[in-house]
Design a protein around this motif. Structure first.
Motif, mmCIF file in Angstrom:
data_model
loop_
_atom_site.group_PDB
_atom_site.id
_atom_site.type_symbol
_atom_site.label_atom_id
_atom_site.label_comp_id
_atom_site.label_asym_id
_atom_site.label_seq_id
_atom_site.Cartn_x
_atom_site.Cartn_y
_atom_site.Cartn_z
ATOM 1 N N ILE B 84 0.612 -1.112 0.040
ATOM 2 C CA ILE B 84 0.145 -0.048 0.112
ATOM 3 C C ILE B 84 0.991 1.215 -0.002
ATOM 4 C CG2 ILE B 84 -1.391 1.332 1.656
ATOM 5 C CD1 ILE B 84 -3.055 -1.093 2.095
ATOM 6 N N VAL B 85 1.869 1.021 0.867
ATOM 7 C CA VAL B 85 2.817 2.443 0.970
ATOM 8 C C VAL B 85 3.914 2.493 -0.284
ATOM 9 C CG1 VAL B 85 4.630 3.501 2.157
ATOM 10 C CG2 VAL B 85 2.732 2.279 3.412
ATOM 11 N N ALA B 86 3.956 1.416 -0.825
ATOM 12 C CA ALA B 86 5.000 1.536 -1.931
ATOM 13 C C ALA B 86 4.536 1.738 -3.396
ATOM 14 C CB ALA B 86 5.517 0.136 -2.276
ATOM 15 N N SER B 87 3.026 1.533 -3.259
ATOM 16 C CA SER B 87 2.473 1.983 -4.947
ATOM 17 C C SER B 87 1.059 2.654 -4.689
ATOM 18 C CB SER B 87 2.294 0.598 -5.769
ATOM 19 O OG SER B 87 1.110 0.234 -6.369
ATOM 20 N N ARG B 88 0.674 3.385 -5.253
ATOM 21 C CA ARG B 88 -0.529 4.165 -5.387
ATOM 22 C C ARG B 88 -1.661 3.107 -5.784
ATOM 23 N NH1 ARG B 88 -0.447 10.365 -6.885
ATOM 24 N NH2 ARG B 88 0.844 10.079 -5.436
ATOM 25 N N TRP B 89 -1.239 2.592 -6.806
ATOM 26 C CA TRP B 89 -2.175 1.596 -7.481
ATOM 27 C C TRP B 89 -2.512 0.411 -6.716
ATOM 28 C CZ3 TRP B 89 -1.793 -3.615 -8.868
ATOM 29 C CH2 TRP B 89 -2.715 -4.159 -9.695
ATOM 30 N N ALA B 90 -1.587 -0.126 -6.001
ATOM 31 C CA ALA B 90 -1.737 -1.198 -4.913
ATOM 32 C C ALA B 90 -2.451 -0.519 -3.717
ATOM 33 C CB ALA B 90 -0.666 -1.766 -4.280
ATOM 34 N N ASP B 91 -2.264 0.571 -3.348
ATOM 35 C CA ASP B 91 -3.099 1.283 -2.244
ATOM 36 C C ASP B 91 -4.639 1.310 -2.649
ATOM 37 O OD1 ASP B 91 -4.204 2.976 -0.225
ATOM 38 O OD2 ASP B 91 -3.105 4.645 -1.004
ATOM 39 N N ARG B 92 -4.905 1.485 -3.856
ATOM 40 C CA ARG B 92 -6.514 1.840 -4.348
ATOM 41 C C ARG B 92 -6.965 0.429 -4.196
ATOM 42 N NH1 ARG B 92 -6.545 5.884 -8.588
ATOM 43 N NH2 ARG B 92 -5.613 7.203 -7.155
ATOM 44 N N VAL B 93 -6.418 -0.480 -4.780
ATOM 45 C CA VAL B 93 -6.872 -1.780 -4.874
ATOM 46 C C VAL B 93 -7.055 -2.651 -3.629
ATOM 47 C CG1 VAL B 93 -6.628 -4.192 -5.781
ATOM 48 C CG2 VAL B 93 -5.971 -2.208 -7.228
ATOM 49 N N ILE B 94 -5.861 -2.699 -2.871
ATOM 50 C CA ILE B 94 -5.901 -3.015 -1.419
ATOM 51 C C ILE B 94 -6.967 -2.688 -0.555
ATOM 52 C CG2 ILE B 94 -4.695 -4.100 0.490
ATOM 53 C CD1 ILE B 94 -2.219 -4.230 -1.504
ATOM 54 N N THR B 95 -7.084 -1.183 -0.678
ATOM 55 C CA THR B 95 -7.761 -0.525 0.499
ATOM 56 C C THR B 95 -9.078 -0.849 0.167
ATOM 57 O OG1 THR B 95 -5.957 1.127 0.481
ATOM 58 C CG2 THR B 95 -8.122 1.707 1.787
ATOM 59 N N THR B 96 -9.571 -0.663 -1.059
ATOM 60 C CA THR B 96 -11.122 -1.074 -1.416
ATOM 61 C C THR B 96 -11.388 -2.449 -1.124
ATOM 62 O OG1 THR B 96 -10.525 0.425 -3.453
ATOM 63 C CG2 THR B 96 -12.624 -0.943 -3.227
ATOM 64 N N ILE B 97 -10.519 -3.417 -1.211
ATOM 65 C CA ILE B 97 -10.964 -4.554 -1.004
ATOM 66 C C ILE B 97 -11.032 -4.908 0.630
ATOM 67 C CG2 ILE B 97 -10.431 -6.835 -0.911
ATOM 68 C CD1 ILE B 97 -8.799 -6.516 -3.743
ATOM 69 N N LEU B 98 -10.197 -4.252 1.291
ATOM 70 C CA LEU B 98 -10.067 -4.293 2.768
ATOM 71 C C LEU B 98 -11.394 -3.746 3.226
ATOM 72 C CD1 LEU B 98 -6.432 -3.692 3.828
ATOM 73 C CD2 LEU B 98 -8.031 -5.816 4.235
#
Lengths: 257, 262
Positions: B84-98
């Motif tokens: 999440i901290v490393a990539s804005r893209w991962a942040d969006r996907v993972i945070t939404t799922i969580l």
């Protein structure tokens, strides 16, 4: 003396909520190899912005900065930096904080341990090597930060108001120590301050900056002999340099008589 | 001195608990409610004493699924927080799922996990992870992000790579937050394990409670609850003990080192 750092037509514009803000405009500056140069100016004149650009941390938006002819687009090798705050990491001992400079570069910690201890001894921190930052006073912490910057024998040392947060007596101590270490190494130092006396005491040359927008107005040669004892600050030559710079500030309307 | 006050704290806790149990015993003796509604503590202890192996076996199962779920949450949670901290893209996907996952009542998902994974330990561990992982991810991501900007500048001046910054600055900086997350997660993992045992299977303290309820064996329900309370408390203090060992440098743990000379 050769040219170390050269800034030509340096400009920096920030985007802000109220439209673009010009922090630096058409800055010209030459830093000679091995000299101690101070950037002196009131707060808001962009001296820290200029220093961070020289460090390769935040690039300018116009103009160029070169190091021995090559443009600076990322932090160059053999550079050390001291910030206004000591930025010591709480979870590391003082010695390990100093060694961090080597670890960040992927250099072996072992090879630098002797030099780290020698530096700490030299700055009177030998007995505190295994202590943690929170156990030390503000002056001792900033000394440790200077040791960290000097660990990998930098050719260029950048200092961003390093003594701004210290009391006057500790500040005198550190000025003297910094002036001493400047004697023994061929090291180029760019030092940011807003104290006229500090700039004159430490520097070979002082570049005076002004606000609205930030620019370098004039560069003063400080031809006081070295080594410089603290008492040199009471000499007539010292007072003459301080008066010349203060005179420029009052003509610029920065200090009012 | 800090050790002594810590021991005093535990002694105080025991004194309060003992007083409450005695008051309970006295109340049952005085008001004599139907045993099916409220048994006295002495009957509960006698129940535990009469079949220690039975309770140990089921407590062991619950403990193992809780710890497995907790351990997986920590490992996965830290990995997700780093992403999440490393990539804005991962942040969006993972945070939404969580966020979606966290807003669903996990109890409602439990039957689905039984269909997918059967009635063994796996669905219990999965539910424990679902409940526990959110606090780990949220706290660690915050800890990784709240790094002094000057410390990052210092690292960049010394040409540190992103991985080195992560390992030497961001991760140690996030450790106090990780422990905050772990203290919440350990309790949630236990809740998840019990929810899993309620839905299906034939082991664990949740299963014991369900069976005893069917037989109106209130004493056994209370006995299982007592063991659960002990397990939950011990797990929490275990995390706190590890925290004290791992973070001697942190402001919250410093009292024993004396104040700074500043």
């Amino acid at each position: 003396m050769g040219l170390c750092i050269e800034v030509t037509g340096g400009g920096k514009t920030y985007a802000s909520a109220r439209g673009p803000v010009t922090a630096l405009a058409d800055v010209g500056l030459e830093v000679r190899e091995g000299e101690f140069l101070s950037l002196l100016g009131p707060s808001g004149c962009g001296k820290s912005t200029l220093l961070r650009a020289i460090a390769g941390l935040d690039p300018l938006t116009s103009g160029s900065i070169t190091l021995r002819g090559a443009p600076i687009d990322r932090p160059p090798e053999r550079m050390g930096m001291v910030f206004q705050r000591d930025v010591l990491l709480d979870w590391r001992s003082i010695r390990d904080n100093v060694l961090l400079a080597a670890e960040f570069q992927g250099l072996p910690k072992r090879a630098h341990e002797a030099r780290a201890m020698a530096l700490l001894d030299r700055f009177g921190l030998g007995a505190f090597a295994n202590r943690h930052p929170w156990e030390l006073s503000g002056g001792m912490r900033q000394r440790a930060a200077i040791c960290r910057a000097l660990l990998c024998e930098p050719e260029i040392l950048l200092m961003d108001e390093p003594f701004g947060a210290l009391d006057a007596m500790t500040r005198d101590d550190l000025n003297l120590e910094l002036s001493r270490i400047q004697q023994d190494g061929a090291r180029t130092v760019v030092f940011v301050t807003h104290s006229i006396a500090e700039a004159v005491y430490l520097s070979d040359r002082v570049a005076v900056m002004s606000t609205g927008p930030g620019r370098v107005v004039e560069v003063f040669e400080i031809d006081l002999p070295r080594p410089r004892p603290l008492a040199i600050r009471e000499s007539p030559e010292f007072a003459r340099h301080v008066a010349a710079i203060r005179g420029l500030f009052s003509r610029l309307g920065i200090v009012k008589e | 001195m800090a050790e002594a006050s810590h021991a005093q704290g535990i002694g105080g806790t025991f004194a309060v608990l003992l007083a409450l149990l005695l008051a309970w015993e006295a109340a049952v003796w005085f008001f004599t409610p139907a045993p099916i509604l409220l048994p006295p503590p002495s009957a509960i202890l006698a129940e535990l004493w009469s079949s220690p192996r039975y309770f140990l076996r089921h407590a062991g199962f619950t403990l193992w699924t809780t710890l497995a779920g907790f351990g997986l949450s920590v490992v996965l949670g830290v990995a997700l927080a780093v992403a999440i901290v490393a990539s804005r893209w991962a942040d969006r996907v993972i945070t939404t799922i969580l966020v979606v996952m966290n807003s669903l009542p996990k109890v409602a998902l439990a039957p689905l996990f039984v269909i997918w994974m059967g009635t063994g330990a796996e669905p219990k561990i999965a539910i424990a992870v679902m409940l526990a992982i959110f606090s780990i991810v949220a706290d660690v991501a915050l800890g990784l992000r709240s790094v002094d900007p000057d410390a990052l500048a210092l690292a960049r001046v010394h040409r540190a790579t992103g991985w080195r910054i992560l390992w030497k600055v961001r991760f140690p900086n996030a450790l106090p937050a990780l422990f905050v997350g772990m203290k919440v997660a350990i309790s949630f993992a236990l809740v998840g394990a019990i929810v899993g045992e309620f839905v299906g299977g034939s082991a664990g303290l949740g299963h014991v409670i369900l069976i005893a309820q069917g037989q109106f064996d209130t004493v056994r329900v209370f006995a299982a609850l007592f063991v659960l309370g002990v397990i939950g408390t011990l797990l929490f203090y275990m995390v706190e003990a590890v925290e004290r060992l791992a973070l001697p440098w942190h402001v919250s743990q410093r009292s024993q080192h004396g104040s700074s000379p500043r």
